[in-house]
Design an enzyme around this catalytic site. Structure first.
Site, PDB file in Angstrom:
ATOM      1  N   HIS A 122       0.841  -1.205   0.000  1.00  0.00           N
ATOM      2  CA  HIS A 122       0.000   0.000   0.000  1.00  0.00           C
ATOM      3  C   HIS A 122       0.877   1.256   0.000  1.00  0.00           C
ATOM      4  O   HIS A 122       0.681   2.158  -0.812  1.00  0.00           O
ATOM      5  CB  HIS A 122      -0.908  -0.037   1.239  1.00  0.00           C
ATOM      6  CG  HIS A 122      -1.804   1.153   1.406  1.00  0.00           C
ATOM      7  ND1 HIS A 122      -3.161   1.093   1.202  1.00  0.00           N
ATOM      8  CD2 HIS A 122      -1.543   2.433   1.769  1.00  0.00           C
ATOM      9  CE1 HIS A 122      -3.690   2.286   1.422  1.00  0.00           C
ATOM     10  NE2 HIS A 122      -2.721   3.120   1.772  1.00  0.00           N
ATOM     11  N   GLU A 123       1.846   1.306   0.908  1.00  0.00           N
ATOM     12  CA  GLU A 123       2.668   2.516   1.032  1.00  0.00           C
ATOM     13  C   GLU A 123       3.523   2.736  -0.209  1.00  0.00           C
ATOM     14  O   GLU A 123       3.630   3.847  -0.717  1.00  0.00           O
ATOM     15  CB  GLU A 123       3.537   2.450   2.291  1.00  0.00           C
ATOM     16  CG  GLU A 123       2.749   2.444   3.602  1.00  0.00           C
ATOM     17  CD  GLU A 123       1.719   3.558   3.711  1.00  0.00           C
ATOM     18  OE1 GLU A 123       1.942   4.648   3.163  1.00  0.00           O
ATOM     19  OE2 GLU A 123       0.661   3.337   4.333  1.00  0.00           O
ATOM     20  N   HIS A 132       1.651   4.272  -3.057  1.00  0.00           N
ATOM     21  CA  HIS A 132       1.465   5.728  -3.019  1.00  0.00           C
ATOM     22  C   HIS A 132       2.573   6.421  -3.812  1.00  0.00           C
ATOM     23  O   HIS A 132       2.339   7.444  -4.459  1.00  0.00           O
ATOM     24  CB  HIS A 132       1.446   6.242  -1.580  1.00  0.00           C
ATOM     25  CG  HIS A 132       0.116   6.082  -0.904  1.00  0.00           C
ATOM     26  ND1 HIS A 132      -1.058   6.533  -1.476  1.00  0.00           N
ATOM     27  CD2 HIS A 132      -0.240   5.536   0.284  1.00  0.00           C
ATOM     28  CE1 HIS A 132      -2.083   6.264  -0.651  1.00  0.00           C
ATOM     29  NE2 HIS A 132      -1.599   5.657   0.417  1.00  0.00           N
ATOM     30  N   TYR A 142      -4.530  14.339  -3.171  1.00  0.00           N
ATOM     31  CA  TYR A 142      -4.951  13.611  -1.974  1.00  0.00           C
ATOM     32  C   TYR A 142      -6.077  14.346  -1.248  1.00  0.00           C
ATOM     33  O   TYR A 142      -5.942  14.775  -0.095  1.00  0.00           O
ATOM     34  CB  TYR A 142      -3.741  13.431  -1.056  1.00  0.00           C
ATOM     35  CG  TYR A 142      -3.843  12.238  -0.131  1.00  0.00           C
ATOM     36  CD1 TYR A 142      -3.868  10.943  -0.632  1.00  0.00           C
ATOM     37  CD2 TYR A 142      -3.908  12.410   1.247  1.00  0.00           C
ATOM     38  CE1 TYR A 142      -3.961   9.855   0.211  1.00  0.00           C
ATOM     39  CE2 TYR A 142      -3.992  11.325   2.103  1.00  0.00           C
ATOM     40  CZ  TYR A 142      -4.023  10.056   1.568  1.00  0.00           C
ATOM     41  OH  TYR A 142      -4.101   8.971   2.404  1.00  0.00           O
ATOM     42  N   GLU A 145      -6.049   6.401  -2.638  1.00  0.00           N
ATOM     43  CA  GLU A 145      -6.093   5.385  -1.579  1.00  0.00           C
ATOM     44  C   GLU A 145      -6.436   4.002  -2.134  1.00  0.00           C
ATOM     45  O   GLU A 145      -5.864   2.987  -1.742  1.00  0.00           O
ATOM     46  CB  GLU A 145      -7.144   5.772  -0.533  1.00  0.00           C
ATOM     47  CG  GLU A 145      -6.580   6.560   0.613  1.00  0.00           C
ATOM     48  CD  GLU A 145      -5.372   5.873   1.208  1.00  0.00           C
ATOM     49  OE1 GLU A 145      -5.438   4.668   1.518  1.00  0.00           O
ATOM     50  OE2 GLU A 145      -4.333   6.531   1.327  1.00  0.00           O
ATOM     51  N   ASP A 151     -10.151  13.532   7.355  1.00  0.00           N
ATOM     52  CA  ASP A 151      -9.375  12.611   6.515  1.00  0.00           C
ATOM     53  C   ASP A 151      -9.317  13.080   5.055  1.00  0.00           C
ATOM     54  O   ASP A 151      -9.546  12.305   4.132  1.00  0.00           O
ATOM     55  CB  ASP A 151      -9.996  11.203   6.634  1.00  0.00           C
ATOM     56  CG  ASP A 151      -9.186  10.124   5.931  1.00  0.00           C
ATOM     57  OD1 ASP A 151      -7.996  10.354   5.655  1.00  0.00           O
ATOM     58  OD2 ASP A 151      -9.759   9.050   5.662  1.00  0.00           O
ATOM     59  N   HIS A 198      -9.969   7.603   3.002  1.00  0.00           N
ATOM     60  CA  HIS A 198      -9.893   6.185   3.381  1.00  0.00           C
ATOM     61  C   HIS A 198     -11.272   5.550   3.531  1.00  0.00           C
ATOM     62  O   HIS A 198     -11.382   4.360   3.800  1.00  0.00           O
ATOM     63  CB  HIS A 198      -9.124   6.002   4.689  1.00  0.00           C
ATOM     64  CG  HIS A 198      -7.679   6.356   4.592  1.00  0.00           C
ATOM     65  ND1 HIS A 198      -7.222   7.641   4.787  1.00  0.00           N
ATOM     66  CD2 HIS A 198      -6.578   5.611   4.317  1.00  0.00           C
ATOM     67  CE1 HIS A 198      -5.905   7.665   4.639  1.00  0.00           C
ATOM     68  NE2 HIS A 198      -5.493   6.448   4.350  1.00  0.00           N
TER      69      HIS A 198
END
Ligand SMILES: [Zn+2]
Lengths: 100, 354
Positions: free
Chosen positions: B178-179, B182, B193, B202, B269, B274
């Site tokens: 996931h990271e 990005h 974002y 996301e 957020d 998310h």
């Protein structure tokens, strides 16, 4: 009328919101004075905070602060927190926060 | 280097056209567009000038196009020793060195390896920027930090968890995938974002994070769990953080919608990035299971191609991205293919009207 402070931490990889909503008159005196001391340091003017995440960053935390009392003050900030007052406030209030 | 710094023609006027065409095929989004601009504005002899050598030295993509090696990650793991400083900590492990006694260090190293492998083996992508960019992980960030993040500057930070929301974040392949994704997104569509483009950003990370796990475990679309974070959730978030199969059901706080009519409007957020990622996450799950087999092969390829589609812009939302997936499926599998039907059907079921 007392001062109410609502601090929300949202975002992060989990996207979970943690909320601490307190009335300073109802907090233990030591906690209330720690919150007051931190709040006195918080700069609510835009240049001192970080209204958007670092460019290209993802999954960092967002902080929303709303203070109501004689006047309404609010701000949105993102990690890493530049404001020492806001950092101090998160240290006092996040342990009291609950997931939303 | 931040991608925005090389959005405009880093190859200006000094790179031969053949090499520019290689870059258009192999580079990341910013490099492809810059190279295309360069070809468009300069098809003359100026491109053959002697300054060429200096450009090759300055451009890893150009080196790769010249025959530089791909297929090998360049990983470094740093120990932040519980500091919140964002500067690089002590080097704990670098490429090719032996495993250490620290599981967080080894998990980050191995997880980056698995992520690099999916991108390289399946999509021919050479690291975050498709030009062999170093993969830098910073572990033991802060004290009891229940989070992992990408800083937009080439660094992935991992906390050790608080034991309530999360345990050690590096223990999850889908978190690491996931990271890193990005970073891939930043170098491709560079989705803003915030709001719908942020939710799409996301979702890319959940999609490819899940595919890293499925590819490593050799799970098909039918046998995969389609869960995110189930290896690292603490007692408060059991049994998982998110579910692509059934958004909104992963844990007691999960508010993800599966369909557009349930889109959540919020200021928290970054506009619920998310939360609303549940919609494109579910579209991917539906497309992958309708197509069947290994999700990374066809559905993953379509999503990857759409992320690189020039019509997907930094502010694009679900609809623009959905259209790009249909277009890419048509180009790769044919206008009337079952893959196109599966992709259309997936967006239709999530009520994203293309
Ligand atoms: Zn993310």
């Amino acid at each position: 009328m007392g001062t109410q402070v609502k601090l929300t931490r949202s975002g992060g990889f989990a996207g979970l919101s943690l909320v601490a909503a307190v009335d300073l008159d109802e907090l233990p005196p030591a906690t209330a004075s720690a919150v007051r001391a931190a709040l006195a340091q918080v700069d609510f003017d835009p240049p001192a905070r970080r209204p958007a995440p670092m460019p290209g960053a993802a999954d960092t935390y967002q902080y929303d602060l709303v203070v109501t009392g004689r006047r309404l003050r609010s701000l949105t900030a993102h990690e890493p927190l530049a404001d020492p007052g806001l950092r101090a406030l998160t240290e006092v209030l996040l342990p009291l926060a609950t997931p939303e | 280097m931040h991608p925005s710094q090389h959005h405009r023609s880093p190859f200006a006027c000094i790179v031969p056209p053949d090499l520019l065409r290689d870059i258009i095929r192999g580079g990341n989004r910013a490099e492809r567009e810059a190279a295309a601009d360069t070809i468009a504005i300069d098809s003359s002899f100026r491109t053959l000038r002697a300054a060429f050598a200096a450009t090759v030295a300055a451009s890893p993509v150009a080196m790769r196009a010249m025959g530089g090696a791909g297929g090998q990650p360049h990983r470094t793991i740093y120990d932040q020793k519980h500091s919140t400083a964002m500067a690089l900590g002590t080097v704990a492990r670098n490429e090719g060195s032996k495993a250490t006694k620290d599981p967080a260090v080894n998990e980050a190293y191995d997880g980056f390896g698995a992520t690099y492998k999916l991108y390289w083996d399946v999509y021919g992508r050479n690291s975050i920027d498709n030009a062999g960019m170093p993969i830098l992980g910073l572990v033991h960030y802060a004290v009891n930090y229940a989070n992992a993040f990408w800083d937009g500057q080439g660094h992935m930070f991992f906390g050790d968890g608080d034991g309530q929301l999360f345990t050690r974040l590096t223990a999850s392949l889908d978190v690491i995938g996931h990271e890193l994704t990005h970073g891939v997104t930043q170098y491709e569509a560079n989705l803003v974002y915030q709001g719908q483009s942020g939710a799409l950003n996301e979702s890319m990370s959940d999609v490819f994070g899940s595919l890293v796990k499925q590819y490593a475990k050799k799970q098909t679309a039918a046998t995969a769990d389609w869960l995110i974070g189930n290896d690292v959730v603490g007692p408060a978030l059991q049994p998982a953080l998110r579910s692509m199969k059934a958004p909104g059901t992963a844990n007691q706080y999960d508010k993800q919608p599966a369909t557009m009519d349930k889109y959540v409007n919020t200021a928290a957020d970054n506009g619920g990035v998310h939360v609303n990622s549940g919609i494109p996450n579910h579209a991917f799950y539906l497309a992958a299971t309708a197509i069947g087999g290994n999700a990374w092969e066809k559905a993953g390829r379509i999503w990857y191609d759409a992320l690189r589609d020039n019509k997907v812009k930094p502010t694009s939302g679900f609809k623009a991205f959905g259209r790009a997936t249909v277009r890419q499926a048509q180009m790769r599998f044919g206008d009337t293919s079952p893959e196109v039907d599966a992709v259309r059907g997936a967006w239709d079921q999530t009520k994203v009207m293309l």
